[in-house]
Design an enzyme around this catalytic site. Structure first.
Site, PDB file in Angstrom:
ATOM      1  N   ARG A  28       0.819  -1.217   0.000  1.00 14.03           N
ATOM      2  CA  ARG A  28       0.000   0.000   0.000  1.00 14.03           C
ATOM      3  C   ARG A  28       0.851   1.264   0.000  1.00 14.03           C
ATOM      4  NH1 ARG A  28      -4.627  -1.537   4.426  1.00 14.03           N
ATOM      5  NH2 ARG A  28      -5.697  -3.119   3.210  1.00 14.03           N
ATOM      6  N   ARG A  32      -2.993   6.591   1.075  1.00  9.61           N
ATOM      7  CA  ARG A  32      -3.575   7.667   1.875  1.00  9.61           C
ATOM      8  C   ARG A  32      -2.605   8.368   2.814  1.00  9.61           C
ATOM      9  NH1 ARG A  32      -8.250   4.145   4.352  1.00  9.61           N
ATOM     10  NH2 ARG A  32      -6.566   2.620   4.175  1.00  9.61           N
TER      11      ARG A  32
END
Length: 353
Positions: A28, A32
């Site tokens: 990931r 974010r």
């Protein structure tokens, strides 16, 4: 191209070369925790648009590469991306996760699934990977990824994320023939998808069986392992030199079984000691991981010590440094940068220690 030394660094590790330091990337890593990504997400709120629009997905895939120069650049996508090509529509709702409606619950639905043709169903994936290879050259290894059959079946049957998996387990324990038929169809489609990603430019492919850690070992042997093997065997038959990685969250009790899948590298979460995992897996299986993502909320001294401890335990062959799960959304960006910097200087730091 001749000689291992001309290959990208992570690919050299994945193929078992002895190296001065392990290559490093993060699960990931595009996401974010980066302000650059959050700004783009505000402009394009649909996850599927971000992951299926070639220009957007390329930009997101390359954001951490430009910022941190990791040794691996991973395709920005989702494990559910191939499902519509099988006739299983899905959407991803921000803060809620994936929704599959209608979920797969009957033999008739399984029978009516479509043959998977990635060039028709997910051509954007091929375009993204081709362009990533051109963009990064030999400065990093391009990683593709897919979901494993059990996990994709779990999403398809549950219809969303789950905490207890009662619907798929109910099918497994009361109507196993339906589930096995579904798992087989998904496995064959995923093998085609992996080969497509490799042909498009992926140099290493990671398979996520994220939910298989919720199976008992007995049920893992029936419903997860055979279908992981089915994928790996089909891929290795046509692309024997492309390393494959298997990741399962909560896998400390399953390591030996994961090695039986036929993958080259087992990606570890943080619930098992790296030295113990090495012993359990044996010398012929590489390892990836296994730093607790919350370590990146610690001090720089703590982050450095945890990295060096992991590297010492893993040894200098067949180890890719990574987190034991995806980087957490509100991780300080400067700590992510420090993680990469420290990993790349690990040989010097260990020599001084």
């Amino acid at each position: 191209m001749t000689g291992l030394t001309q290959l990208p660094y992570l690919l050299r590790a994945a193929r078992g070369e002895v190296l001065d330091r392990p290559p490093v990337w993060m699960m990931r890593q595009a996401g974010r925790y980066m302000k650059e990504y959050r700004d783009l997400r505000q402009k394009y709120p649909s996850f599927r648009e971000r992951s299926e629009n070639v220009d957007l997905a390329l930009e997101i895939s390359l954001q951490p590469f430009r910022a941190f120069q990791p040794d691996g650049v991973i395709l920005f996508s989702d494990i559910l991306t191939p499902l519509p090509g099988l006739g299983i529509p899905f959407d991803i709702i921000e803060s809620k996760g994936p929704i599959i409606d209608p979920p797969i619950r009957t033999a008739e639905q399984v029978k009516n699934l479509l043959p998977f043709n990635p060039a028709e169903c997910v051509p954007f994936v091929g375009e993204i990977l081709q362009t990533l290879r051109k963009e990064v050259g030999n400065k990093a290894t391009v990683l593709g990824f897919v979901g494993a059959p059990w996990t994709l079946a779990a999403y398809a049957i549950e219809g969303k994320s789950s905490k207890d998996y009662t619907i798929i387990k109910s099918m497994a324990f009361s109507e196993p023939a339906i589930l096995h038929e579904l798992l087989g169809k998904i496995a064959d489609a995923i093998a085609v998808y992996v080969r497509y990603q490799i042909d498009a430019g992926a140099q290493v492919v990671q398979m996520f069986d994220s939910w298989a850690g919720h199976l008992s070992p007995q049920d893992y042997d029936i419903f997860a392992l055979p279908y992981q093997q089915r994928v790996v065997q089909q891929v290795k038959a046509t692309h024997p030199d492309t390393p494959m990685i298997l990741y399962i969250n909560g896998s400390a009790g399953l390591l030996e079984r994961m090695a039986q899948s036929g993958v080259d590298i087992v990606s570890l979460d943080w619930t098992v000691d790296m030295a113990e995992a090495r012993k359990r897996l044996g010398p012929n299986v590489g390892v990836q991981g296994n730093i607790d993502p919350c370590a990146l909320f610690g001090s720089k001294d703590f982050i450095r010590q945890r990295i060096l401890d992991t590297i010492r335990k893993a040894g200098n062959r067949g180890h890719i440094l990574n987190l034991g799960h995806g980087i957490i959304a509100n991780t300080p960006e400067e700590n992510a940068a420090y993680f990469f910097e420290t990993a790349k200087q690990a040989d010097q730091l260990m020599a001084r220690a």
